[in-house]
Design an enzyme around this catalytic site. Structure first.
Site, PDB file in Angstrom:
ATOM      1  N   ASP A  32      17.826  38.504  53.718  1.00 47.70           N
ATOM      2  CA  ASP A  32      16.918  38.839  54.812  1.00 47.70           C
ATOM      3  C   ASP A  32      17.726  39.277  56.025  1.00 47.70           C
ATOM      4  O   ASP A  32      18.730  38.638  56.364  1.00 47.70           O
ATOM      5  CB  ASP A  32      16.057  37.614  55.150  1.00 47.70           C
ATOM      6  N   ASN A  88       3.864  34.396  52.385  1.00 52.46           N
ATOM      7  CA  ASN A  88       2.765  34.606  53.323  1.00 52.46           C
ATOM      8  C   ASN A  88       1.853  35.731  52.842  1.00 52.46           C
ATOM      9  O   ASN A  88       2.338  36.736  52.320  1.00 52.46           O
ATOM     10  CB  ASN A  88       3.321  34.967  54.709  1.00 52.46           C
ATOM     11  N   GLN A  95       2.433  37.305  57.396  1.00 47.15           N
ATOM     12  CA  GLN A  95       2.982  38.423  56.632  1.00 47.15           C
ATOM     13  C   GLN A  95       3.156  39.620  57.554  1.00 47.15           C
ATOM     14  O   GLN A  95       2.216  40.036  58.223  1.00 47.15           O
ATOM     15  CB  GLN A  95       2.067  38.778  55.455  1.00 47.15           C
ATOM     16  N   HIS A 101       6.331  39.455  48.812  1.00 47.91           N
ATOM     17  CA  HIS A 101       7.715  39.010  48.774  1.00 47.91           C
ATOM     18  C   HIS A 101       7.747  37.499  48.926  1.00 47.91           C
ATOM     19  O   HIS A 101       6.863  36.901  49.542  1.00 47.91           O
ATOM     20  CB  HIS A 101       8.586  39.696  49.834  1.00 47.91           C
ATOM     21  N   HIS A 103      10.117  34.375  50.107  1.00 48.90           N
ATOM     22  CA  HIS A 103      11.311  33.955  50.841  1.00 48.90           C
ATOM     23  C   HIS A 103      11.951  32.778  50.112  1.00 48.90           C
ATOM     24  O   HIS A 103      11.262  31.831  49.730  1.00 48.90           O
ATOM     25  CB  HIS A 103      10.942  33.475  52.260  1.00 48.90           C
TER      26      HIS A 103
END
Length: 136
Positions: A32, A88, A95, A101, A103
């Site tokens: 990230d 999310n 989001q 996606h 995390h």
């Protein structure tokens, strides 16, 4: 199917460079750019789905297998003390990129992050009413 104007589709499919940790036919896992902790990664499906609601069941199941692999690797290599999986759906839930996606956030003692919520309270009657609302 890929979405042409989706940045995560482009990253997942190698059109935009990333710090890739893992890749297979279905996913790319990247670091990230705004990490919560050292090693914070994103699991990106190569096929577009805006959120969990649109994600095929097979892809959802496979994402958890990849998450487990990444968790084991992070525990071994980064020596993290714990790990959060965060996913999310929708702006209200946090989001910011409308491409599913997951995390993977390694956690370290005293890392300063608070990925928690304030527990509420419910009566047995309230819980039963919600259970019925969801299941009936």
């Amino acid at each position: 199917m890929r979405k042409e104007d989706c940045i995560f589709c482009k990253i997942a499919n190698g059109e935009i460079p990333s710090k890739t940790l893992y890749e297979d036919d279905m996913f790319r896992v990247i670091l990230d750019l705004g990490p919560a902790t050292k090693g914070h990664a994103l699991i990106l499906p190569k096929e577009h789905a805006a959120n969990l609601y649109e994600l095929p069941e097979e892809t959802a199941a496979a994402a958890m297998v990849v998450a487990k692999k990444m968790a084991q690797k992070m525990k071994e290599k980064l020596h993290c003390d714990g790990l959060n999986l965060v996913q999310n759906n929708g702006e209200t839930a946090g989001q910011t990129v409308m491409h599913f996606h997951l995390h993977v956030i390694p956690r370290y003692n005293n890392d300063g992050q608070h990925i928690l919520w304030n527990p509420g309270t419910s009566t047995q009657e309230e819980l039963e009413a919600v259970r019925k609302e969801i299941t009936e």
